[in-house]
Design a protein around this motif. Structure first.
Motif, short mmCIF file in Angstrom:
data_model
loop_
_atom_site.label_atom_id
_atom_site.label_comp_id
_atom_site.label_asym_id
_atom_site.label_seq_id
_atom_site.Cartn_x
_atom_site.Cartn_y
_atom_site.Cartn_z
N GLU A 168 0.80 -1.22 0.00
CA GLU A 168 0.00 0.00 0.00
C GLU A 168 0.83 1.27 0.00
OE1 GLU A 168 -3.23 -0.09 -0.42
OE2 GLU A 168 -3.06 -2.29 -0.49
N TRP A 169 2.13 1.17 0.26
CA TRP A 169 2.94 2.38 0.32
C TRP A 169 3.25 2.92 -1.07
CZ3 TRP A 169 6.81 -0.60 3.82
CH2 TRP A 169 6.31 -0.63 5.13
N PRO A 170 3.33 4.25 -1.21
CA PRO A 170 3.86 4.83 -2.47
C PRO A 170 5.39 4.85 -2.41
CG PRO A 170 3.12 6.59 -1.01
CD PRO A 170 2.81 5.28 -0.30
N TYR A 171 6.01 4.58 -3.54
CA TYR A 171 7.47 4.59 -3.63
C TYR A 171 7.88 5.65 -4.65
CZ TYR A 171 6.98 0.16 -1.18
OH TYR A 171 6.65 -0.80 -0.27
N CYS A 172 8.22 6.83 -4.16
CA CYS A 172 8.51 7.94 -5.06
C CYS A 172 9.96 8.39 -5.00
CB CYS A 172 7.59 9.12 -4.74
SG CYS A 172 7.70 9.68 -3.02
N VAL A 188 11.09 -0.46 3.68
CA VAL A 188 10.51 0.66 4.42
C VAL A 188 11.27 1.95 4.12
CG1 VAL A 188 10.22 1.64 6.73
CG2 VAL A 188 9.51 -0.71 6.29
N ALA A 189 12.58 1.85 3.97
CA ALA A 189 13.40 3.04 3.71
C ALA A 189 13.08 3.70 2.38
CB ALA A 189 14.88 2.66 3.76
N LEU A 190 12.44 2.97 1.46
CA LEU A 190 12.12 3.53 0.14
C LEU A 190 10.74 4.17 0.08
CD1 LEU A 190 13.43 0.66 -2.18
CD2 LEU A 190 14.68 2.59 -1.22
N ALA A 191 9.91 3.91 1.08
CA ALA A 191 8.53 4.40 1.04
C ALA A 191 8.46 5.90 1.31
CB ALA A 191 7.69 3.64 2.06
N CYS A 192 7.57 6.57 0.59
CA CYS A 192 7.36 8.00 0.81
C CYS A 192 6.10 8.22 1.63
CB CYS A 192 7.20 8.75 -0.50
SG CYS A 192 8.17 8.18 -1.82
N ALA A 193 5.89 7.40 2.61
CA ALA A 193 4.71 7.51 3.48
C ALA A 193 5.14 7.28 4.91
CB ALA A 193 3.66 6.48 3.06
N ASP A 194 4.23 7.57 5.81
CA ASP A 194 4.49 7.37 7.23
C ASP A 194 4.56 5.87 7.51
OD1 ASP A 194 4.71 7.38 9.93
OD2 ASP A 194 2.96 8.67 10.31
N SER A 195 5.74 5.38 7.84
CA SER A 195 5.95 3.94 8.04
C SER A 195 5.98 3.56 9.51
CB SER A 195 7.25 3.50 7.36
OG SER A 195 8.35 4.22 7.89
N ARG A 196 5.46 4.44 10.37
CA ARG A 196 5.51 4.13 11.80
C ARG A 196 4.69 2.90 12.14
NH1 ARG A 196 4.02 9.78 14.56
NH2 ARG A 196 2.61 9.79 12.76
#
Length: 315
Positions: A168-172, A188-196
């Motif tokens: 579900e994460w965007p990868y920008c 997780v390090a590549l996601a441009c969303a809140d990964s908390r």
């Protein structure tokens, strides 16, 4: 290879595993020990499965759990090592997003399952030593099968949120994964969303698996040790402890590298990235390689069957 520099991404269909960034010239040399370890793991675990299947005297709960451990080790290492070796040997870095998520799922599922198997093995030793007259009544074959199924289902349930969240994460930012396989923390390090949410969930799983499982294992072996030290003769104590000493070695081989890897990642600002990646790979292939060696060296029934197997072939 132009995709390596892509930065305007949303949900890329493919990622690129970078392996040991900065050590590309040493990939072949790094691959040699990993390949040897993987070959030993495959040969050793298939040997364990073959011996238990062919030897009727080994058809009991302790060895059924050992077979579960062998299958888990084979699945966990095979989900990672072939792709890692293809990066080192053929520069085959590309991996489909769905394959990446599948790899992540199998890794977490069978890591959790392996921890659960060690709890089951500790339970088996507890019943065998502390309640020997009830061992065959409590741990029947159907009960062993139910325990194995419960261990697998727990692994599936705890591992499934990892790929579901990652999907579900965007990868920008980039589609380059700074690792040799699809490790959750690298994605997780590549996601441009809140990964908390993912971070909190990872910590929760770590507590449930490492924390609670180790608690139950420690509780079982504390009761076992209490019974062992209550025995009257030294020979009886050594003989009884020998039946569970092998499992203690296998448990330490699994949990100590996991603890070491976790500590190293907490200190990742001070540890080179290629060292962290190497530790992660050794953690995946190390225990599967060592477990059959430990059981082969310390379990007399397996040694005897191996001896008969080789002497029969010679004759």
């Amino acid at each position: 290879m132009s995709d390596f520099n892509a930065t305007d991404l949303h949900n890329p269909s493919t990622f690129f595993l970078m392996g040991f960034s900065g050590l590309e010239g040493s990939h072949v040399w790094i691959s040699i020990p990993l390949c040897i370890m993987y070959a030993i793991a495959v040969l050793g675990n298939f040997t364990i499965l073959f011996i238990v299947k062919k030897e009727p005297s080994l058809h009991e709960p302790m060895y059924y759990f050992l077979c579960m451990l062998a299958v888990t080790d084979l699945t966990m290492s095979t989900s990672i090592l072939p792709k890692t070796l293809s990066i080192f040997w053929f520069n085959s870095r590309e991996i489909y997003f769905s394959a990446c998520l599948t790899q992540m799922f199998f890794l977490h599922c069978f890591t959790v399952a392996e921890s659960g198997i060690f709890v089951a093995m500790a339970l088996d030793r507890y019943v065998a030593i502390c309640h020997p007259l009830r061992h065959s009544i409590i741990l029947t074959n159907p009960m062993v099968a139910k325990i194995g199924l419960a261990v697998l289902l727990r692994g599936v349930m705890l591992a499934l949120p990892y790929p579901l969240l990652a999907r579900e994460w965007p990868y920008c930012r980039t589609n380059l994964i700074a690792h040799s396989y699809c490790k959750n923390i690298a994605l997780v390090a590549l996601a441009c969303a809140d990964s908390r949410v993912s971070n909190y969930y990872s910590l929760s799983v770590k507590f449930i698996v490492s924390g609670l499982d180790l608690f139950f294992i420690t509780l079982s072996y504390s009761q076992i040790l209490r019974v062992i030290f209550s025995l009257r003769t030294k020979d009886a104590r050594l003989k009884t402890f020998g039946t569970c000493g092998t499992q203690l070695c296998a448990i330490l081989v699994f949990y100590i590298p996991d603890l070491f890897s976790s500590v190293m990642h907490r200190l990742d600002h001070n540890v080179p990235q290629h060292v962290l990646i190497l530790i992660a790979n050794v953690y995946i292939v190390g225990p599967p390689m060592l477990h059959p060696i430990i059981y082969g060296m310390r379990t007399k029934q397996i040694q005897d069957r191996l001896f008969r197997l080789f002497t029969h072939k010679r004759t």
